[in-house]
Design a protein around this motif. Structure first.
Motif, mmCIF file in Angstrom:
data_model
loop_
_atom_site.group_PDB
_atom_site.id
_atom_site.type_symbol
_atom_site.label_atom_id
_atom_site.label_comp_id
_atom_site.label_asym_id
_atom_site.label_seq_id
_atom_site.Cartn_x
_atom_site.Cartn_y
_atom_site.Cartn_z
ATOM 1 N N ASN A 131 0.448 -1.306 0.166
ATOM 2 C CA ASN A 131 -0.066 0.203 -0.285
ATOM 3 C C ASN A 131 1.236 0.762 -0.175
ATOM 4 O O ASN A 131 1.681 1.676 1.359
ATOM 5 C CB ASN A 131 -0.476 0.268 1.041
ATOM 6 C CG ASN A 131 -1.424 1.162 1.207
ATOM 7 O OD1 ASN A 131 -1.342 2.733 0.994
ATOM 8 N ND2 ASN A 131 -2.849 1.154 1.371
ATOM 9 N N HIS A 140 0.201 4.559 0.098
ATOM 10 C CA HIS A 140 -0.100 5.450 1.562
ATOM 11 C C HIS A 140 0.862 5.142 2.370
ATOM 12 O O HIS A 140 1.344 5.826 3.262
ATOM 13 C CB HIS A 140 -1.732 4.990 1.579
ATOM 14 C CG HIS A 140 -1.851 6.615 2.622
ATOM 15 N ND1 HIS A 140 -1.957 7.769 2.306
ATOM 16 C CD2 HIS A 140 -1.580 6.276 3.681
ATOM 17 C CE1 HIS A 140 -2.424 8.358 3.597
ATOM 18 N NE2 HIS A 140 -2.641 7.313 4.146
ATOM 19 N N ASN A 168 -2.003 4.703 -8.824
ATOM 20 C CA ASN A 168 -2.102 4.720 -6.838
ATOM 21 C C ASN A 168 -0.976 5.277 -6.016
ATOM 22 O O ASN A 168 -0.767 6.386 -4.880
ATOM 23 C CB ASN A 168 -2.019 3.573 -6.558
ATOM 24 C CG ASN A 168 -3.801 2.859 -6.582
ATOM 25 O OD1 ASN A 168 -4.683 3.893 -6.601
ATOM 26 N ND2 ASN A 168 -3.524 2.135 -7.309
ATOM 27 N N ALA A 224 -0.560 8.936 -3.410
ATOM 28 C CA ALA A 224 -0.171 8.989 -2.668
ATOM 29 C C ALA A 224 0.741 9.489 -2.137
ATOM 30 O O ALA A 224 1.447 10.370 -1.073
ATOM 31 C CB ALA A 224 0.570 7.033 -2.407
ATOM 32 N N VAL A 228 -0.972 12.878 -1.887
ATOM 33 C CA VAL A 228 -1.646 13.490 -0.630
ATOM 34 C C VAL A 228 -0.447 13.286 0.891
ATOM 35 O O VAL A 228 -0.620 14.088 1.536
ATOM 36 C CB VAL A 228 -2.184 11.434 -0.021
ATOM 37 C CG1 VAL A 228 -3.125 12.037 1.118
ATOM 38 C CG2 VAL A 228 -3.215 11.381 -1.013
ATOM 39 N N ASN A 229 0.289 12.667 0.661
ATOM 40 C CA ASN A 229 1.816 12.483 2.123
ATOM 41 C C ASN A 229 2.664 13.700 1.453
ATOM 42 O O ASN A 229 3.472 13.611 2.490
ATOM 43 C CB ASN A 229 2.154 11.222 2.084
ATOM 44 C CG ASN A 229 1.573 10.098 2.385
ATOM 45 O OD1 ASN A 229 0.822 10.188 3.727
ATOM 46 N ND2 ASN A 229 0.671 9.654 1.662
#
Ligand code: ATP
Ligand code: MG
Length: 395
Positions: free
Chosen positions: A147, A149, A176, A180, A183-184
């Motif tokens: 994952n 994220h 993806n 991520a 987002v981070n």
């Protein structure tokens, strides 16, 4: 047996296997081997604990034993051997708090950042690829292991690593994984600038630094890096860069930063900062007019080439100067530095009967200028003649 790694590194694996342990090649060198590129440093992973590795080999050096790495000296060649490990809890989006040694290669591969870096190769040439790294190499994608994220939450540096591999290999970052990063992005602030700099240097030297620059801007990493232009100009004509410093210079000039600002933000060395200041000065001269004799004399070849490359990228419709022309202009200069002058301060003192003082430096500068501009040949007698006539005129 395969033709991978050095004879000594294959020997290290075989000795570990004979002692009853597992040992394989891992990481970047396996990736580069599959890409047909010259592998950089070879890493070996093993099921043996660091203590066991030290028992198996007579000559070892503890280089990072707390992380499980022992340097084995095999036929005088240093080979890095690291025990299979996982990284347990993370706080602060940085390095793990604790390293745990494990017995399974798969567990070791799972903690690695991207599928293309989570490959292992046995000494007989069998590829161990639990996360589809080979397919991603073929498809030219950077994909987080597991994952994305979570992986970026664990260690935010991986986001910059994703971007640097995109530049170095010219690969896409898988959707993806890229999402991520967006987002981070903010968590990159927790990572030390030294670690970021290492990755940025590799990005700059990559095949497609513009891809890396663009990704940094598009994912929003740019807002959280120590210093990065929000609106990066894509400097397509100027890549790949000959050195990481050329890349830093492009970043400086596109962002309108000063060399000192950039040096402070990324903890650049004095040498790096001086290079960037010189590129800035050379670029400013180029903006005003074409280079003069003084510019060819004052700036090094590398500085002029870097400034010219970036200038051309900013002014694509103007005609540029080639590296060959720069080299020619510099080779035609009567002198390349003050040291090449056929006179020195002692000569001036002898000719005038004067003692040393600031006047010497001033006159040496004038002599340097007149030789550089061919008002006087670089010959001791000729310089003496020129100097004495000028000197007397001033008295
Ligand atoms: P290079 O060719 O530039 O050395 P590399 O892939 O070997 O690239 P290194 O930084 O030398 O990169 O790391 C060696 C290996 O360790 C990587 O291939 C990867 O498997 C793993 N690794 C390195 N840094 C991280 C990280 N921050 N998170 C997870 N795995 C990492
Ligand atoms: Mg490496």
């Amino acid at each position: 047996m395969i033709e991978f790694g050095s004879a000594s590194s294959r020997k290290v694996i075989k000795v570990l296997e004979e002692a009853g342990y597992e040992a394989v090649f891992v990481g970047g060198s396996v990736r580069d081997y599959l890409l047909g590129k010259d592998a950089s440093d070879i890493d070996i992973a093993t099921s043996a604990s660091p203590e066991e590795v030290k028992q198996v080999f007579p000559n070892t050096i503890d280089v990072g034993i707390e992380h499980g790495t022992v340097l084995v000296l095999m036929d005088r060649e240093p080979i890095e051997v690291t025990t299979y490990r996982t990284e347990s809890t993370y706080t602060d989006h940085r390095r793990p708090d604790e390293v745990k040694f494990v017995k399974s290669l798969n567990e070791d591969l799972r903690r690695r950042d991207f599928t293309i870096n989570a490959l292992a190769l046995t000494v007989t040439g069998e590829l161990i690829d639990p996360f589809g790294g080979r397919d991603d190499l073929k498809g030219q994608v950077i994909r987080a292991v597991g994952n994305a994220h979570d992986r970026f939450m664990e260690d935010a540096l991986r986001m910059v690593r994703a971007v640097r591999f995109a530049s170095v290999l010219g690969f896409e970052v898988e959707a993806n994984t890229r999402q991520a990063i967006s987002v981070n992005a903010e968590t990159i602030r927790h990572v030390s600038v030294e670690r970021i700099k290492v990755e940025m240097d590799k990005l700059m030297k990559g095949k497609e630094p513009n891809r890396g620059f663009a990704l940094i801007a598009e994912t929003g990493l740019s807002r959280h890096l120590p210093l990065f232009p929000q609106d990066i100009r894509i400097i397509s004509e100027s890549v790949p860069y000959e050195s990481a410093l050329e890349g830093w210079a492009a970043l400086m000039l596109s962002g309108g930063f000063s060399a000192s600002e950039l040096a402070r933000a990324y903890k650049l060395s004095n040498h790096e900062k001086d290079f960037l200041s010189a590129v800035q000065a050379s670029f400013d001269r180029r903006q005003m007019e074409c280079y003069t004799t003084d510019d060819y004399y004052r700036f090094t070849f590398n500085v002029l080439c870097a400034a010219e490359k970036i200038w051309q990228a900013f002014n694509p419709s103007e005609s540029g100067i080639t590296q060959h022309e720069i080299a020619m202009k510099q080779s035609e200069l009567p002198i390349r530095s003050k040291e090449e002058l056929r006179v020195n301060g002692k000569d001036l003192m002898a000719w005038t009967g004067q003692r040393g003082g600031p006047w010497l430096g001033e006159w040496m500068n004038r002599i340097e200028k007149s030789v550089l501009h061919r008002k006087c040949p670089n010959d001791t007698e000729k310089i003496k003649e020129w100097f004495l006539s000028e000197y007397k005129r001033q008295e």
